[in-house]
Design a protein around this motif. Structure first.
Motif, PDB file in Angstrom:
ATOM      1  N   TYR A 218       0.824  -1.222   0.000  1.00 52.01           N
ATOM      2  CA  TYR A 218       0.000   0.000   0.000  1.00 52.01           C
ATOM      3  C   TYR A 218       0.857   1.272   0.000  1.00 52.01           C
ATOM      4  O   TYR A 218       0.472   2.289  -0.564  1.00 52.01           O
ATOM      5  CB  TYR A 218      -0.946   0.005   1.199  1.00 52.01           C
ATOM      6  CG  TYR A 218      -2.059  -1.025   1.084  1.00 52.01           C
ATOM      7  CD1 TYR A 218      -2.908  -1.034  -0.025  1.00 52.01           C
ATOM      8  CD2 TYR A 218      -2.256  -1.984   2.073  1.00 52.01           C
ATOM      9  CE1 TYR A 218      -3.923  -1.987  -0.137  1.00 52.01           C
ATOM     10  CE2 TYR A 218      -3.271  -2.935   1.969  1.00 52.01           C
ATOM     11  CZ  TYR A 218      -4.095  -2.927   0.857  1.00 52.01           C
ATOM     12  OH  TYR A 218      -5.085  -3.864   0.729  1.00 52.01           O
ATOM     13  N   SER A 219       2.003   1.211   0.675  1.00 49.60           N
ATOM     14  CA  SER A 219       2.826   2.426   0.781  1.00 49.60           C
ATOM     15  C   SER A 219       3.824   2.554  -0.371  1.00 49.60           C
ATOM     16  O   SER A 219       4.506   3.566  -0.498  1.00 49.60           O
ATOM     17  CB  SER A 219       3.599   2.418   2.111  1.00 49.60           C
ATOM     18  OG  SER A 219       4.555   1.371   2.088  1.00 49.60           O
ATOM     19  N   GLY A 220       3.917   1.530  -1.185  1.00 50.15           N
ATOM     20  CA  GLY A 220       4.866   1.588  -2.316  1.00 50.15           C
ATOM     21  C   GLY A 220       6.302   1.325  -1.888  1.00 50.15           C
ATOM     22  O   GLY A 220       7.239   1.607  -2.632  1.00 50.15           O
ATOM     23  N   THR A 221       6.472   0.794  -0.675  1.00 50.30           N
ATOM     24  CA  THR A 221       7.830   0.441  -0.233  1.00 50.30           C
ATOM     25  C   THR A 221       8.276  -0.813  -0.978  1.00 50.30           C
ATOM     26  O   THR A 221       7.599  -1.838  -0.931  1.00 50.30           O
ATOM     27  CB  THR A 221       7.848   0.159   1.295  1.00 50.30           C
ATOM     28  OG1 THR A 221       7.282   1.277   1.952  1.00 50.30           O
ATOM     29  CG2 THR A 221       9.249  -0.094   1.800  1.00 50.30           C
ATOM     30  N   PRO A 222       9.396  -0.737  -1.693  1.00 53.63           N
ATOM     31  CA  PRO A 222       9.760  -1.902  -2.511  1.00 53.63           C
ATOM     32  C   PRO A 222      10.377  -3.052  -1.717  1.00 53.63           C
ATOM     33  O   PRO A 222      10.938  -2.848  -0.642  1.00 53.63           O
ATOM     34  CB  PRO A 222      10.777  -1.322  -3.490  1.00 53.63           C
ATOM     35  CG  PRO A 222      11.394  -0.181  -2.759  1.00 53.63           C
ATOM     36  CD  PRO A 222      10.347   0.367  -1.843  1.00 53.63           C
ATOM     37  N   LEU A 223      10.225  -4.225  -2.287  1.00 56.29           N
ATOM     38  CA  LEU A 223      10.920  -5.390  -1.741  1.00 56.29           C
ATOM     39  C   LEU A 223      12.328  -5.336  -2.317  1.00 56.29           C
ATOM     40  O   LEU A 223      12.542  -5.533  -3.510  1.00 56.29           O
ATOM     41  CB  LEU A 223      10.206  -6.670  -2.199  1.00 56.29           C
ATOM     42  CG  LEU A 223      10.678  -7.984  -1.586  1.00 56.29           C
ATOM     43  CD1 LEU A 223      10.468  -8.000  -0.089  1.00 56.29           C
ATOM     44  CD2 LEU A 223       9.964  -9.171  -2.210  1.00 56.29           C
ATOM     45  N   ASP A 224      13.282  -4.986  -1.481  1.00 61.30           N
ATOM     46  CA  ASP A 224      14.641  -4.845  -1.969  1.00 61.30           C
ATOM     47  C   ASP A 224      15.594  -5.703  -1.150  1.00 61.30           C
ATOM     48  O   ASP A 224      15.153  -6.540  -0.354  1.00 61.30           O
ATOM     49  CB  ASP A 224      15.071  -3.362  -1.970  1.00 61.30           C
ATOM     50  CG  ASP A 224      14.938  -2.729  -0.604  1.00 61.30           C
ATOM     51  OD1 ASP A 224      15.119  -3.451   0.398  1.00 61.30           O
ATOM     52  OD2 ASP A 224      14.663  -1.515  -0.521  1.00 61.30           O
TER      53      ASP A 224
END
Lengths: 763, 285
Positions: A647-653
């Protein structure tokens, strides 16, 4: 256990001495710790993308480049600007380890003049033109060369780029550091940017050190504050901090000793160990204070404390270590290293908590429980009490609603999980404000792009590349790259472009001849002429023309797009180069490799950590049902983690990839402690409210403070200069709180509603 | 001992003394040679070998910096007559894709002009004279070195020692000279060291240093041949010390052509008419 605890208490100086000797010995190795920020090193050497990269480096030299761009307000076609550019080029070219620096003045171009055909530098002698007429001639030559516009000069003519090739085998980062020093000292009015992997690595290394300088003291202060609020005594602060300091020194020293470097992932290890490792000595001190209220001698108190804590502290540590060790399933070497050394660090914390803390306590006068209030956590007691009371009421009165709400939350965040984007680029790791990102943006804005796609065409026979059919296939591939959908390849260059240009210039610049010559041997002979003119082919062809590289330039793209590009290119090469080996090499393939494996790696480490955690609970409590129940709040925590990311657009990195495995390792402790205590209270035959109240009052408060300490510790990572580490810290802090809340609500609601048989097993 | 016998002994002794004295003086003279004189001897010897018309067939085997190998086989016609420019025509015999191409150079005291005719194209292209120091056919030898070397004109030389080299099992005494390019001359390698054969005035080994003072190239004669009674280079290896590349040049044949090479053979305008068979330059030659 008593006898060992007794020995520790009777020989405190031996224990302290051993700890100090180990600290000095392992601490001695810390200055030798290497910093590795190179992506290539993050994958196993046997990875096909790494092998292809190594092979290409052996054949064509360094596959990474550094580009320095000079952006003017108006135009680069100015005597002063070009003079400064020439000086800058010479200065960089003079650095040891730099093989070649090509720019708008010295790039080679093919010119047909009357009965001669020459290959020469754009500006004669590579020297900046003087006088308006020369300047205008130079401008016409450069801007009229399709191969050079977009590479060494921008289409608009306001920016110039120097492309720096390094010698193979040099320390690229050190050379990049020297290039930075030169550009930093540049005194002209133009803006100067640097881009390229070695530069990025140079910046990353610098920022890692800066980060540690900021984060380590901050986490000590934050944890120290939590300890102060918890114990309000010097020993309550200093002993846990001593334990985490020593375990961190031992772990990092051991890393250095066995040659494991600090990477973008492992550099946060000290911060994490300080946060995580405090819990074990807190438990020991808690017990010490509890027993010190009883009428026992100092020795008895400390021996009993140590003996009583062996099992719970070891168990808690083992589950946390198991969570870290689940990272061993990751395909990324730094994550595996992080998992191993975090687990080792936890192990050291356990050892010091159970030996060094009792040893030091035996040398100090006995200290009774803090008098102001009914708990050593008195200062936080108010908040904690009302917080826990709220859970108690909620669980006992609204079990079904609570579980319903749990399912709704699960569903909502499960939807968000599908929105998670994968982004493994170092650019994303650094964030948009980084000097590296600015350099890449400059290349995207003014030139043909900051990313390089490299494809090696290997005919496996001498002069195979000169075959017109092969050249045509390469040309078709380049055309396809420039016109295909998806990521736009702005510019390509290969041997084909040299042959076409030679053909054109051989025929007096007639554009009709800007094509691959039909007749066999013509390309060979044009290339012979090219070599007679001193023309260099670099990575465009091997010395025997058996193989060469095609380069494509494209703007910054997301990891997903890069993976798509790699797949498209692979598909094209498989279909169209069946009789010739054609393989992607270089950074695009490496990035795509990392990104494409992120999801599978995440799933493997998640399943491993969930499986191991469930198994540990099942073994400790002796019930598979207990194992499953303990996992339910963790599943919720993991889903909330991914949901929030989605939802927050935090990427899986590379960093956030580790959150779920770590949180399972830590969160499972809460479930173990909570279920164990709940069962004990249940066995007493009390009513629901009493069981829950007693569990929350005892074990609950330990979990509360432990989760708070960890959340605060992880939240410190918000001060990192890397956006990926900031996200990691935020998500870890959030999951610590969620994991605690779900342990306080979901587990008791299920236990009270379904009353599984393992609760009664001991009754 | 009778008079006749005594006279014979005396004559023999005098002759022996004369021979010893001559040799001694000669050797003293040799010892007193300067670096410049040795270089002049080298050029004179080179002049003797290459004067008139010479036809050669030679192989170039290159190991490129990236480890790949390439090879060329050339036929060469050279004409060196007093008062005329020095001409060199190099005809590509192999590899097949460039066979029939011709490199031509015309060297005067003032200038060197170079052309390249590609067999697939009708017009020769003039090569810039600035390319003289460039690599010839991707080798570790320059265009300048393929033509006449004129060492004494381009280099100052200082004798720094004498050593013996072993070439194909043969021990060869040499002078060791340190060289430095003259102020008015141009050379790819501004300084170096050369080993000159005392008995044949051939450069048997050289070390070349670039403008940064780094050892850039080592050339060594690996085999000596004979041409008209004079020792000549038969096989030579030039190894770059800056990368892994090397070039091995082998002279398959070196002879006087059966007929004099007309000067118009060396005209760029006539290159398309060049008849290799007339000079025995075919792939099987």
């Amino acid at each position: 256990m008593n006898s060992f605890a007794g020995w520790v208490v009777d020989n405190p100086w031996k224990v302290i001495g051993l700890a100090l000797i180990g600290t000095v010995v392992l601490g001695f190795f810390i200055p030798g710790l290497n910093l590795v920020t190179n992506f290539e090193e993050y994958l196993s050497p046997s990875n096909p993308a790494v092998e292809a990269m190594k092979k290409a480096e052996e054949r064509y030299g360094s596959q990474v480049f550094v580009r320095v761009t000079m952006v003017t307000e108006d135009t680069v076609f100015d005597e002063g600007v070009l003079e400064r550019l020439e000086e800058l080029r010479k200065e960089i070219a003079g650095l040891s380890g730099v093989k070649k620096v090509e720019g708008p003045l010295n790039s080679q171009m093919i010119i047909g003049q009357g009965d001669s055909l020459v290959v020469e530098q754009v500006a004669p002698g590579g020297v900046h033109p003087k006088g308006q007429e020369d300047l205008e001639n130079y401008r016409e030559r450069l801007m009229g060369n399709e191969l050079l516009v977009g590479r060494v000069v921008s289409q608009s003519g306001n920016s110039a780029a120097l492309s720096i090739e390094m010698e193979t085998g040099v320390n690229e980062q050190e050379v990049a550091d020297e290039i930075r020093a030169i550009t930093d000292a540049y005194g002209g009015p133009e803006e100067i940017y640097i881009a390229g992997l070695p530069f990025m690595n140079s910046v990353l290394s610098e920022e890692i050190i800066d980060d540690l300088i900021v984060l380590l003291p901050l986490v000590f202060v934050a944890i120290g504050l939590v300890l102060y609020l918890s114990f309000r005594s010097p020993r309550g602060i200093l002993l846990p901090l001593t334990v985490v300091t020593l375990s961190t020194i031992w772990s990092v020293g051991l890393m250095s000793l066995v040659g494991v470097p600090f990477t973008l992932i492992t550099f946060i290890l000290p911060v994490i160990l300080v946060a995580v490792g405090t819990a074990y000595s807190i438990h020991v001190l808690n017990k010490y204070y509890e027993l010190s209220a009883k009428d026992l001698s100092k020795r008895e108190i400390i021996v009993k404390t140590a003996s009583a804590m062996y099992s719970p502290v070891s168990m808690a540590g083992l589950t946390t270590a198991a969570g870290f060790l689940a990272l061993m399933s990751s395909f990324l070497v730094p994550q595996r290293q992080f998992g191993v050394f975090a687990a080792i660090g936890v192990f050291f914390s356990i050892i010091f908590s159970l030996t060094l803390v009792p040893a030091i306590l035996s040398l100090l006068p006995l200290q009774a429980k803090n008098s102001d209030g009914d708990s050593i956590f008195s200062s936080l007691a108010g908040i904690r009490k009302s917080f826990l009371k709220g859970f108690e009421r909620l669980v006992t009165t609204k079990k079904r609603i609570l579980l319903g709400a749990f399912l709704v939350v699960l569903a909502v965040f499960a939807v968000g999980t599908f929105m998670v984007k994968i982004e493994t680029s170092q650019r994303s790791f650094l964030g948009e404000g980084s000097v590296v990102t600015k350099g890449l943006n400059s290349l995207d804005r003014s030139f043909s792009g900051s990313n390089q796609l490299l494809v090696e065409i290997d005919t496996s026979q001498k002069d195979g590349l000169k075959d017109p059919d092969t050249l045509k296939k390469m040309e078709e591939f380049e055309n396809w790259l420039k016109t295909k959908e998806g990521i736009k390849i702005n510019k390509t260059f290969s041997l084909v472009d040299i042959v076409k240009q030679l053909n054109q210039e051989y025929h007096g610049g007639d554009h009709d001849y800007f094509r691959i010559p039909e007749k066999e041997n013509l390309a060979s002979q044009l290339l012979l002429l090219f070599s007679f003119q001193g023309g260099g082919l670099g990575q465009l062809a091997r010395g025997d023309f058996s193989a060469g590289e095609i380069t494509g330039l494209y703007d910054s793209a997301s990891s997903t797009e890069i993976v798509e590009l790699k797949e498209e290119v692979h598909e094209y090469l498989d279909e169209n180069f069946s009789s010739i080996d054609a393989e992607m090499v270089g950074s695009t393939r490496l990035s795509a490799m990392v990104s494409s494996k992120v999801v599978s790696s995440q799933l493997v480490s998640l399943v491993t950590s969930v499986g191991v955690a469930g198994l540990i609970v099942a073994v400790i409590i002796g019930s598979i049902v207990a194992g499953v129940i303990s996992l339910i709040p963790l599943v919720l925590t993991v889903l909330i983690n991914f949901g929030v990311m989605g939802y927050s657009g935090t990427p899986l990195d590379l960093a956030t990839l580790m959150v779920s495995s770590i949180v399972i390792g830590i969160g499972i402790d809460y479930a173990i402690h909570f279920i164990e205590r709940f069962r004990i209270e249940y066995e007493e035959g009390r009513d629901e409210e009493e069981i829950l109240s007693a569990t929350l009052r005892t074990t609950g408060q330990g979990i509360f403070y432990n989760a708070m300490a960890l959340a605060v510790g992880f939240a410190i990572l918000a001060f990192s200069s890397f956006s990926a580490i900031v996200n990691f810290g935020f998500l870890m802090a959030l999951t610590m709180v969620v994991s605690m809340i779900s342990a306080f609500t979901v587990i008791p609601a299920i236990l009270l509603l379904f009353r599984p048989s393992f609760l009664e097993s001991k009754r | 001992m009778n008079l006749k016998r005594r006279s014979r002994v005396l004559i023999t002794t005098c002759l022996a003394l004369t021979v010893f004295l001559t040799l001694g003086v000669h050797s003293l003279g040799q010892d007193s040679l300067t670096g410049e004189e040795i270089m002049i001897n080298v050029d004179e010897q080179q002049e003797k070998i290459s004067e008139g018309d010479v036809l050669s067939i030679l192989n170039f085997e290159n190991v490129n910096p990236d480890g790949t190998e390439t090879g060329y086989r050339f036929g060469s016609l050279a004409r060196k007559e007093p008062g005329e420019p020095n001409y060199t025509l190099i005809y590509y015999l192999e590899p097949e894709d460039v066979a029939g191409s011709i490199f031509l150079s015309r060297e005067t005291e003032e200038d060197t002009e170079m052309w390249l005719l590609l067999s697939a194209f009708p017009q020769p292209k003039k090569l810039p004279s600035s390319q003289q120091q460039g690599s010839f056919a991707g080798s570790n030898l320059t265009f300048q070195e393929i033509g006449s070397r004129n060492m004494s004109e381009r280099y100052n030389a200082e004798l720094v020692g004498e050593v013996e080299l072993t070439i194909a099992g043969e021990t060869v005494p040499t002078y060791v000279l340190e060289t430095e390019v003259k102020e008015d001359a141009t050379a790819k390698y501004p300084s170096g060291k050369v080993w000159v054969g005392k008995n044949n005035w051939l450069i048997l080994k050289s070390e070349d240093y670039n403008s940064d003072g780094e050892l850039a190239r080592v050339m060594e004669v690996e085999e000596l041949g004979t041409f008209e009674g004079k020792r000549v280079t038969k096989k030579l290896v030039a190894e770059s010390r800056l990368d892994e590349s090397s070039t091995t040049v082998t002279f398959e044949k070196r002879e006087r052509p059966e007929e004099e090479i007309p000067v118009d053979v060396f005209s760029p305008d006539n290159l398309t008419e060049f008849d290799p068979e007339r000079w025995g330059l075919t792939q099987s030659s």
